[in-house]
Design a protein around this motif. Structure first.
Motif, PDB file in Angstrom:
ATOM      1  N   GLY A 342      12.340 -10.764 -17.752  1.00 16.74           N
ATOM      2  CA  GLY A 342      12.744 -12.097 -17.342  1.00 16.74           C
ATOM      3  C   GLY A 342      13.582 -12.784 -18.403  1.00 16.74           C
ATOM      4  N   ASP A 371      14.852 -10.375 -13.773  1.00  9.68           N
ATOM      5  CA  ASP A 371      14.553 -11.610 -13.048  1.00  9.68           C
ATOM      6  C   ASP A 371      15.145 -12.748 -13.873  1.00  9.68           C
ATOM      7  OD1 ASP A 371      13.536 -13.807 -11.750  1.00  9.68           O
ATOM      8  OD2 ASP A 371      11.514 -12.991 -11.510  1.00  9.68           O
ATOM      9  N   ILE A 378      11.370 -20.792 -14.565  1.00 10.11           N
ATOM     10  CA  ILE A 378      10.824 -19.514 -15.012  1.00 10.11           C
ATOM     11  C   ILE A 378       9.817 -19.653 -16.153  1.00 10.11           C
ATOM     12  CG2 ILE A 378      12.503 -18.894 -16.828  1.00 10.11           C
ATOM     13  CD1 ILE A 378      12.655 -16.098 -15.489  1.00 10.11           C
ATOM     14  N   PHE A 387       5.679 -11.358 -16.606  1.00  9.77           N
ATOM     15  CA  PHE A 387       6.725 -10.374 -16.855  1.00  9.77           C
ATOM     16  C   PHE A 387       6.230  -9.315 -17.835  1.00  9.77           C
ATOM     17  CE2 PHE A 387       8.878 -14.423 -15.969  1.00  9.77           C
ATOM     18  CZ  PHE A 387       9.613 -14.051 -14.842  1.00  9.77           C
TER      19      PHE A 387
END
Length: 496
Positions: A342, A371, A378, A387
């Motif tokens: 991520g 991602d 996030i 993640f």
């Protein structure tokens, strides 16, 4: 040496200019009545995340606008100097600060010991606490023009902690209700007068300021997450000061208008040690060995960054001098292991870093999915360990001017920013030792020992140390170029 100018597609410039149309329009009070100059137009990268609450990272915006102030400030070496407090002394777990006389908040009320206690108590009892208070139990008590701050255990860095913008002192009106509202509640040379959500903010000069009067009549702030748009704002004259110009845009600008400074900021790959593929230390080692940081510096940052040897970079030159070889785990076989990495779009280089890492790790045998989102969408997933790995651009001395606070926040078992989900007794012990050591050579040595303990787990793979690239229009005088990102527009800043 000048960087060769590269052409930018006309469509990109047009789109960026359209995005900024009206953002920096004249307010009608654009030029000061006394002829000292006009209002300063600032293009910021990140919009407020928490309504400009000083208990969050938004505090650094308040500091960069010179509207909220702290008891103590730091000099370039990181030593504590007077601000709203004129002096202090230590007695065991307690530090007594003398409050500056003649200071008023922007609502006209006086700065008193009780006001200081109110702000510090609100921060110390917040949930979550400001990052600067991770692992710190703090109480404050007023006695006339002095405030005594006491910690649960002896803390040699109390003055440095109190320099953090997250511990800004605001008027009582700021603390009505559950949130903290800094509008009209600071003590700085500029008063925050208006906030338009996550789009813009306005500040006016505060003529009753206790220090030197601001040279500019005010500041007009626009939040511009798009890096191309920020660069276009400098190129077209739409903004006077532009924060965080992306590396990809720096080369196409007039090099006389940009300033590049090594930052205490590290681009790091955090690996989830609690669950998933990287719970296996040998696979964390395999990921570390697969990463070619030099190619990222050259390819993504166009050489405007420094390859990392550790978590602490060239902005802290003593780190390299004290650092020794770290003991590493032998790398395992990553073939066929699937991972998700991520990162966020707010820093323009990070998606490209992620794409490069994807290629490097896939070459080593990992199967990699990315991602990539805006940071506000996030962060919670990253902190919750959703993640396998996360790429973060992280300031390492942002809070206290001392890296121990960053190391504790990110790698202690109870650290509030522990994206790696690390829980390691040796690391915790090293972090506690560093946190408790008196300032000076012994503390620096303990900090490097803590860094080595973290690196030995491969919970974090430091890749590069960033340089801040700031744009100042030709007429700007006195803008701050602060590697700690605490100052930007000061009382001395104005536009000719």
């Amino acid at each position: 040496m000048r960087v060769p100018v590269r052409l930018v597609p006309l469509t990109a410039v047009t789109a960026a200019s359209a995005l900024l149309t009206g953002c920096f329009a004249s307010t009608g009070a654009d030029r000061a009545a006394d002829g000292e100059g006009r209002r300063i137009r600032v293009a910021h990268m990140l919009p407020p995340r928490s309504g400009l609450s000083p208990l969050s990272d938004d505090a650094f915006k308040l500091s960069r606008w010179s509207t909220a102030e702290t008891l103590v400030k730091l000099n370039p070496e990181g030593d504590a100097r007077p601000a709203l407090a004129t002096e202090w002394k230590r007695s065991g777990r307690s530090w007594t600060f003398t409050i500056r006389e003649g200071v008023t908040f922007h609502d006209g009320t006086k700065l008193t010991g009780d006001a200081v206690v109110n702000s510090l108590t609100r921060a110390a009892t917040a949930s979550p606490k400001p990052r600067i208070l991770d692992g710190v139990e703090l109480t404050a008590k007023a006695d006339g023009d002095t405030v005594t701050v006491t910690t649960a255990v002896e803390d040699p860095l109390v003055p440095q902690r109190l320099s953090s913008p997250q511990l800004s002192i605001l008027a009582a009106k700021a603390y009505r209700g559950k949130t903290v509202n800094p509008v009209g509640a600071g003590t700085g040379p500029f008063e925050l007068t208006k906030v338009n959500g996550t789009s813009s903010a306005a500040l006016d000069r505060y003529d009753a300021y206790w220090g030197d009067k601001a040279k500019a009549p005010g500041i007009d702030v626009t939040f511009v997450p798009d890096g191309t748009a920020r660069a276009a704002a400098l190129r077209t004259g739409e903004a006077d000061i532009v924060e965080a110009i992306p590396v990809s845009q720096a080369a196409v600008l007039d090099q006389d208008l940009i300033t590049e400074v090594p930052m205490p900021r590290t681009n790091t790959l955090y690996l989830n040690t609690e669950k998933g593929v990287f719970k296996d230390a040998s696979l964390r080692a395999a990921a570390r060995e697969a990463i070619d940081a030099e190619s990222i510096v050259k390819g993504v940052y166009e050489g405007r960054a420094d390859v990392a040897e550790g978590l602490l970079g060239p902005a802290l030159p003593w780190a390299a001098e004290l650092r020794s070889t770290v003991k590493r785990v032998k790398a395992g076989d990553p073939s066929g292991k699937s991972i998700t990495i991520g990162t966020f779009t707010d820093r323009a280089e990070l998606p490209e870093v992620a794409a490069t890492l994807q290629q490097q790790l896939q070459k080593a045998g990992f199967k990699v999915k990315l991602d990539v989102r805006e940071y506000t969408n996030i962060e919670s997933d990253a902190l919750a360990g959703e993640f396998d790995a996360f790429i973060l651009s992280r300031a390492t001395v942002l809070d206290s001017g001392d890296p121990a606070a960053y190391l504790y926040s990110d790698f202690a078992s109870d650290g509030s920013f522990n994206i790696a989900q690390l829980a390691d007794d040796k690391v915790d012990a090293a972090l506690s030792k560093a946190s408790g050591t008196a300032a000076g050579d012994a503390r620096r040595k303990a900090v490097i020992e803590a860094e080595a303990a973290v690196l030995g787990t491969d919970a974090a793979v430091p890749m590069l140390h960033e340089r801040v690239i700031q744009g100042d229009a030709a007429g700007v005088v006195g803008a701050a170029h602060d590697p700690r990102e605490r100052e930007l527009v000061t009382a001395a800043t104005y536009v000719k």
